[in-house]
Design a protein around this motif. Structure first.
Motif, PDB file in Angstrom:
ATOM      1  N   TRP A 193       4.203  -0.430  -1.526  1.00 55.91           N
ATOM      2  CA  TRP A 193       4.911  -1.551  -2.374  1.00 55.91           C
ATOM      3  C   TRP A 193       4.367  -2.907  -1.709  1.00 55.91           C
ATOM      4  O   TRP A 193       4.589  -4.103  -2.479  1.00 55.91           O
ATOM      5  CB  TRP A 193       6.270  -1.437  -2.479  1.00 55.91           C
ATOM      6  N   ALA A 194       4.107  -2.915  -0.476  1.00 55.20           N
ATOM      7  CA  ALA A 194       3.996  -4.171   0.220  1.00 55.20           C
ATOM      8  C   ALA A 194       2.655  -4.697  -0.163  1.00 55.20           C
ATOM      9  O   ALA A 194       2.337  -5.793  -0.363  1.00 55.20           O
ATOM     10  CB  ALA A 194       3.946  -3.835   1.803  1.00 55.20           C
ATOM     11  N   ALA A 195       1.462  -3.684  -0.544  1.00 56.00           N
ATOM     12  CA  ALA A 195       0.353  -4.109  -0.805  1.00 56.00           C
ATOM     13  C   ALA A 195       0.529  -4.736  -2.208  1.00 56.00           C
ATOM     14  O   ALA A 195      -0.287  -5.644  -2.621  1.00 56.00           O
ATOM     15  CB  ALA A 195      -0.691  -2.983  -0.687  1.00 56.00           C
ATOM     16  N   LEU A 196       1.360  -3.857  -3.150  1.00 56.18           N
ATOM     17  CA  LEU A 196       1.373  -4.400  -4.590  1.00 56.18           C
ATOM     18  C   LEU A 196       1.718  -5.694  -4.583  1.00 56.18           C
ATOM     19  O   LEU A 196       1.549  -6.583  -5.413  1.00 56.18           O
ATOM     20  CB  LEU A 196       2.159  -3.386  -5.299  1.00 56.18           C
ATOM     21  N   LEU A 197       2.836  -6.093  -3.791  1.00 56.25           N
ATOM     22  CA  LEU A 197       3.767  -7.381  -4.005  1.00 56.25           C
ATOM     23  C   LEU A 197       3.126  -8.539  -3.364  1.00 56.25           C
ATOM     24  O   LEU A 197       3.284  -9.471  -3.759  1.00 56.25           O
ATOM     25  CB  LEU A 197       5.401  -6.977  -3.384  1.00 56.25           C
ATOM     26  N   THR A 198       2.391  -8.227  -1.971  1.00 56.41           N
ATOM     27  CA  THR A 198       2.305  -9.199  -1.467  1.00 56.41           C
ATOM     28  C   THR A 198       0.498  -9.380  -1.029  1.00 56.41           C
ATOM     29  O   THR A 198       0.166 -10.200  -0.486  1.00 56.41           O
ATOM     30  CB  THR A 198       2.982  -9.271   0.183  1.00 56.41           C
ATOM     31  N   VAL A 234       8.883  -8.292   2.676  1.00 54.51           N
ATOM     32  CA  VAL A 234       8.981  -9.606   3.043  1.00 54.51           C
ATOM     33  C   VAL A 234       7.629 -10.289   2.572  1.00 54.51           C
ATOM     34  O   VAL A 234       6.575 -10.276   3.385  1.00 54.51           O
ATOM     35  CB  VAL A 234       9.364 -10.103   4.197  1.00 54.51           C
ATOM     36  N   ASP A 235       7.796 -11.060   1.567  1.00 50.77           N
ATOM     37  CA  ASP A 235       6.356 -11.938   1.174  1.00 50.77           C
ATOM     38  C   ASP A 235       6.966 -13.495   1.907  1.00 50.77           C
ATOM     39  O   ASP A 235       7.555 -14.061   1.508  1.00 50.77           O
ATOM     40  CB  ASP A 235       6.755 -12.219  -0.235  1.00 50.77           C
ATOM     41  N   ARG A 236       5.915 -13.704   2.927  1.00 50.48           N
ATOM     42  CA  ARG A 236       6.244 -14.792   3.659  1.00 50.48           C
ATOM     43  C   ARG A 236       5.905 -16.298   2.856  1.00 50.48           C
ATOM     44  O   ARG A 236       6.268 -17.060   3.351  1.00 50.48           O
ATOM     45  CB  ARG A 236       5.288 -14.749   4.948  1.00 50.48           C
ATOM     46  N   ARG A 237       5.195 -16.032   1.721  1.00 46.71           N
ATOM     47  CA  ARG A 237       4.691 -17.192   0.901  1.00 46.71           C
ATOM     48  C   ARG A 237       5.860 -17.259  -0.057  1.00 46.71           C
ATOM     49  O   ARG A 237       5.625 -18.204  -0.809  1.00 46.71           O
ATOM     50  CB  ARG A 237       3.390 -16.780   0.384  1.00 46.71           C
ATOM     51  N   ASP A 266      -0.878  -7.231   1.259  1.00 49.61           N
ATOM     52  CA  ASP A 266      -0.757  -6.941   2.366  1.00 49.61           C
ATOM     53  C   ASP A 266       0.020  -5.499   2.826  1.00 49.61           C
ATOM     54  O   ASP A 266       1.264  -5.860   2.739  1.00 49.61           O
ATOM     55  CB  ASP A 266      -0.391  -7.915   3.346  1.00 49.61           C
ATOM     56  N   ALA A 267      -0.266  -4.483   3.089  1.00 48.77           N
ATOM     57  CA  ALA A 267       0.306  -3.308   3.154  1.00 48.77           C
ATOM     58  C   ALA A 267       1.183  -3.478   4.624  1.00 48.77           C
ATOM     59  O   ALA A 267       1.867  -2.708   4.895  1.00 48.77           O
ATOM     60  CB  ALA A 267      -0.581  -2.087   3.434  1.00 48.77           C
ATOM     61  N   GLY A 268       0.708  -4.430   5.415  1.00 47.85           N
ATOM     62  CA  GLY A 268       1.584  -4.545   6.651  1.00 47.85           C
ATOM     63  C   GLY A 268       2.838  -5.426   6.478  1.00 47.85           C
ATOM     64  O   GLY A 268       3.387  -5.889   7.311  1.00 47.85           O
ATOM     65  N   ALA A 269       3.018  -5.907   5.461  1.00 52.23           N
ATOM     66  CA  ALA A 269       4.214  -7.006   5.175  1.00 52.23           C
ATOM     67  C   ALA A 269       5.481  -6.020   5.010  1.00 52.23           C
ATOM     68  O   ALA A 269       6.318  -6.410   4.189  1.00 52.23           O
ATOM     69  CB  ALA A 269       3.754  -7.637   3.857  1.00 52.23           C
ATOM     70  N   LEU A 270       5.700  -5.096   5.828  1.00 56.95           N
ATOM     71  CA  LEU A 270       6.861  -4.166   5.818  1.00 56.95           C
ATOM     72  C   LEU A 270       7.624  -4.658   7.129  1.00 56.95           C
ATOM     73  O   LEU A 270       6.873  -4.445   8.202  1.00 56.95           O
ATOM     74  CB  LEU A 270       6.622  -2.792   5.783  1.00 56.95           C
ATOM     75  N   ASP A 271       8.918  -5.342   6.819  1.00 53.24           N
ATOM     76  CA  ASP A 271       9.703  -5.697   8.118  1.00 53.24           C
ATOM     77  C   ASP A 271      10.637  -4.783   8.131  1.00 53.24           C
ATOM     78  O   ASP A 271      11.722  -4.894   7.498  1.00 53.24           O
ATOM     79  CB  ASP A 271       9.802  -6.979   8.003  1.00 53.24           C
ATOM     80  N   GLY A 272      10.580  -3.474   8.992  1.00 52.19           N
ATOM     81  CA  GLY A 272      12.035  -2.682   9.004  1.00 52.19           C
ATOM     82  C   GLY A 272      11.754  -1.947   7.572  1.00 52.19           C
ATOM     83  O   GLY A 272      10.878  -1.244   7.149  1.00 52.19           O
TER      84      GLY A 272
END
Length: 215
Positions: free
Chosen positions: A121-126, A138-141, A128-134
């Motif tokens: 889901w991190a990869a789908l939404l942002t 989180v989409d920093r943009r 970046d598969a690493g956009a997982l915070d806990g």
């Protein structure tokens, strides 16, 4: 750094601001774009002076601001200081805050295997598969709503796995629940209020009305 609470915001005299899902938020009514631009320019100068910067959304009739200390992933005293300065700037320009209209949408997904589904889901939404915070994507943009994963036991489908969390200011939460009930929703669980109340639509789809209280 200690986590900021609703009481801290109240103690700081920040009546214009409300804690929501992932930040301190405010809306100031400007009435027109030139006034909003002047306000944003003054806020930018203050942010540079304090070396702490808000997210700003300039619209023809209002300006929305969100504050969070990204280096620690939560609201801190730095955000309270900048919020106070922003409110002072708004007051000097004769602008009115509208905390009652603030809201933030969060999507929740039940999962028994965060390690497997989280990166997808991190990869789908942002992208970046690493956009997982806990347990959050989180989409920093700031392009998509916050997605968080609610731990659950493994289960057979079908079962509602996704639900929406509608974050509102703590002082309008009951009004929002009442409006939903008047429109046909039912209260499924209010035992966790004022942190959140679970409601369901006439087909049984569930949603939570959430606040920053008691967290």
């Amino acid at each position: 750094m200690a986590t900021i609470t609703v009481q801290d915001v109240d103690d700081a005299g920040l009546a214009d601001w409300r804690l929501l899902a992932n930040g301190l938020h405010a809306r100031f009514r400007t009435g027109d774009m030139p006034t909003g631009a002047r306000f944003v320019a003054a806020v930018a100068d203050a942010a540079e002076e304090l070396d702490h910067h808000p997210d700003v959304d300039l619209r023809p009739s209002h300006v929305d601001l969100a504050l969070v200390s990204h280096d620690v992933g939560r609201v801190t005293r730095r955000d309270l200081r900048l919020a106070r300065r922003v409110s002072d700037i708004a007051a000097g320009l004769g602008l009115t805050a509208q905390p009652e209209v603030l809201a933030q949408l969060e999507v929740a997904l039940d999962t028994a295997d965060l390690a497997a589904v989280g990166p997808v889901w991190a990869a789908l939404l942002t992208g970046d598969a690493g956009a997982l915070d806990g347990d959050d994507v989180v989409d920093r943009r700031g392009r998509v709503p916050l997605l968080w994963f609610q731990g659950t036991d493994a289960h057979e489908t079908p079962r509602q796995r996704f639900h929406l969390d509608v974050w509102v200011p703590h002082d309008v939460a009951q009004e929002r629940v009442d409006a939903a009930v008047a429109a046909g929703a039912t209260v499924v669980d209010a035992s966790h209020a004022p942190s959140f109340v679970v409601l369901a639509d006439p087909e049984g789809n569930r949603v939570c009305v959430c606040t920053a209280l008691d967290r």
